[in-house]
Design a protein around this motif. Sequence first.
Motif, PDB file in Angstrom:
ATOM      1  N   GLU A  44       1.005  -1.199  -7.772  1.00  0.00           N
ATOM      2  CA  GLU A  44       1.246   0.221  -7.534  1.00  0.00           C
ATOM      3  C   GLU A  44       0.817   0.652  -6.136  1.00  0.00           C
ATOM      4  O   GLU A  44       1.452   1.518  -5.523  1.00  0.00           O
ATOM      5  CB  GLU A  44       0.494   1.048  -8.590  1.00  0.00           C
ATOM      6  N   LEU A  45      -0.227   0.035  -5.595  1.00  0.00           N
ATOM      7  CA  LEU A  45      -0.698   0.395  -4.261  1.00  0.00           C
ATOM      8  C   LEU A  45       0.245  -0.113  -3.171  1.00  0.00           C
ATOM      9  O   LEU A  45       0.110   0.280  -2.014  1.00  0.00           O
ATOM     10  CB  LEU A  45      -2.115  -0.129  -4.029  1.00  0.00           C
ATOM     11  N   ASP A  46       1.158  -0.993  -3.528  1.00  0.00           N
ATOM     12  CA  ASP A  46       2.192  -1.446  -2.598  1.00  0.00           C
ATOM     13  C   ASP A  46       3.527  -0.805  -2.915  1.00  0.00           C
ATOM     14  O   ASP A  46       4.592  -1.359  -2.640  1.00  0.00           O
ATOM     15  CB  ASP A  46       2.298  -2.980  -2.622  1.00  0.00           C
ATOM     16  N   SER A  47       3.467   0.389  -3.478  1.00  0.00           N
ATOM     17  CA  SER A  47       4.653   1.224  -3.688  1.00  0.00           C
ATOM     18  C   SER A  47       4.471   2.500  -2.880  1.00  0.00           C
ATOM     19  O   SER A  47       3.353   2.845  -2.479  1.00  0.00           O
ATOM     20  CB  SER A  47       4.798   1.572  -5.171  1.00  0.00           C
ATOM     21  N   PRO A  48       5.526   3.245  -2.630  1.00  0.00           N
ATOM     22  CA  PRO A  48       5.367   4.516  -1.904  1.00  0.00           C
ATOM     23  C   PRO A  48       4.420   5.477  -2.601  1.00  0.00           C
ATOM     24  O   PRO A  48       3.581   6.110  -1.958  1.00  0.00           O
ATOM     25  CB  PRO A  48       6.798   5.063  -1.848  1.00  0.00           C
ATOM     26  N   ARG A  49       4.512   5.584  -3.924  1.00  0.00           N
ATOM     27  CA  ARG A  49       3.634   6.503  -4.648  1.00  0.00           C
ATOM     28  C   ARG A  49       2.166   6.103  -4.481  1.00  0.00           C
ATOM     29  O   ARG A  49       1.302   6.945  -4.230  1.00  0.00           O
ATOM     30  CB  ARG A  49       4.006   6.541  -6.136  1.00  0.00           C
ATOM     31  N   GLY A  50       1.898   4.814  -4.576  1.00  0.00           N
ATOM     32  CA  GLY A  50       0.530   4.350  -4.403  1.00  0.00           C
ATOM     33  C   GLY A  50       0.022   4.589  -2.998  1.00  0.00           C
ATOM     34  O   GLY A  50      -1.123   5.025  -2.796  1.00  0.00           O
ATOM     35  N   ARG A  51       0.872   4.334  -2.018  1.00  0.00           N
ATOM     36  CA  ARG A  51       0.458   4.555  -0.624  1.00  0.00           C
ATOM     37  C   ARG A  51       0.241   6.041  -0.347  1.00  0.00           C
ATOM     38  O   ARG A  51      -0.629   6.408   0.440  1.00  0.00           O
ATOM     39  CB  ARG A  51       1.504   3.965   0.322  1.00  0.00           C
ATOM     40  N   ILE A  52       1.030   6.879  -0.967  1.00  0.00           N
ATOM     41  CA  ILE A  52       0.856   8.317  -0.776  1.00  0.00           C
ATOM     42  C   ILE A  52      -0.540   8.745  -1.250  1.00  0.00           C
ATOM     43  O   ILE A  52      -1.214   9.536  -0.585  1.00  0.00           O
ATOM     44  CB  ILE A  52       1.969   9.099  -1.505  1.00  0.00           C
ATOM     45  N   TYR A  53      -0.984   8.230  -2.384  1.00  0.00           N
ATOM     46  CA  TYR A  53      -2.338   8.546  -2.858  1.00  0.00           C
ATOM     47  C   TYR A  53      -3.388   8.060  -1.850  1.00  0.00           C
ATOM     48  O   TYR A  53      -4.360   8.770  -1.562  1.00  0.00           O
ATOM     49  CB  TYR A  53      -2.589   7.897  -4.220  1.00  0.00           C
ATOM     50  N   LEU A  54      -3.209   6.851  -1.347  1.00  0.00           N
ATOM     51  CA  LEU A  54      -4.164   6.311  -0.379  1.00  0.00           C
ATOM     52  C   LEU A  54      -4.181   7.133   0.906  1.00  0.00           C
ATOM     53  O   LEU A  54      -5.250   7.425   1.461  1.00  0.00           O
ATOM     54  CB  LEU A  54      -3.812   4.858  -0.056  1.00  0.00           C
TER      55      LEU A  54
END
Length: 427
Positions: A44-54
């Motif tokens: 998930e952290l290598d998806s756009p949604r995950g990166r947006i949270y980061l």
Amino acid sequence: MQTHFTTAQLEDPDVRESEKILRACVHCGFCTATCPTYALLGDELDSPRGRIYLIKDMLETGRAPTAEVVKHVDRCLSCLSCMTTCPSGVNYMHLVDHARHHIAATFKRPLIDRVMRRALGLALPRPKLFRALMRAAGLAAPLAGLLPGRLGAALSLVPRRLPAPSPVDRPQVFASEGAKARRVALLGGCAQQVLAPEINEATIRLLTRHGCEVVVAAGAGCCGALTHHLGQDGQAFARANVVAWTREIERGGLDAIVVNASGCGTTVKDYGFLFRNDPTLAAPAAVVAALARDVTELVDEIGLLRPAVAVGRRVAYHSACSLQHGQRVRDQPKALLRAAGFVVVEPPEAHLCCGSAGTYNLLQPELATRLRDRKAAALESVSPDLVAAGNIGCLTQIAAGTALPVAHTVELLDWATGGPRPRSLPA
């Protein structure tokens, strides 16, 4: 998405823009379905949604990110497939660019990473320096398979023979054939001049044949994309282009600014945003951005001449991410190739990136190679005679993964309407 920026933070125009982008995200996750790194890694952290949270957390705290956060942001290709998929209009491009600049300003990378990024940002936008380094690298290219990681990956992309500099890549004006219908400027680019100068040559022949006077403006050069996406300052390059093209607009007018590398085109079309807070350049940059056209957009507007050569070859069209997602130019290249007499076939997973993505194949070689091999297999599955694409990065990347001939779309259109056969194609 709820945000918690302070009033002081929101005085920064970049933070203010990023907050607006973050608030548009509704966490739906549609973007995960089309993200290349999520398709490969399932994280998930290598998806756009995950990166947006980061990115949200990084920008809200204002602190230097952790190495883990940097890893996941670095893995983003900026292919912008997520923007095509997003139902909420989240401008992920501007958000991830802001994140990269924040990382560059606050995070200390390992020495080898800093050196490589600095070298890429220094050499790639400067054709003379890049050509000299490529010649030097050619001596070491046979050792590519013996060297690990990024160095081996970089050497594997060095061409066996470097083309000579083209005489078209200097300031001059090319007269139209017959009556002049349009006056256009051509972005000569940077790395493309070194790796494939024949693309600019084919573009000039094609445009002049179709009634365009083509100006290669003094002072114009690299669009700034390569350094900008590295988190470095690309505004000096962009500023030089705006000034050079504004001079041509004032001197004789321009009907279009033509770009034949789609990664550059996405950036030039964004100059209005890049200089939105510059009181001197905001207005001319907006004019330049509005005039920017991919070469296939302009030729489609003009109308392709009747083909002079019966080609009939089966072409697998690779739609570069920066063209289909960044510029939303999808149908024109295929329609033109068909009008030129080619049989156009589309591969499966046409929305997925080939792994080139500017300097991505140099900085993330393992993921880039997996994406390249997946793309090559998809292209080969439709049994084409050759592959066409509208971006030098894609052409270089795909050629390293398949035995199929690859050519720029404009080279094929030039050939079909009276120009020479592309040098990459067998007789």
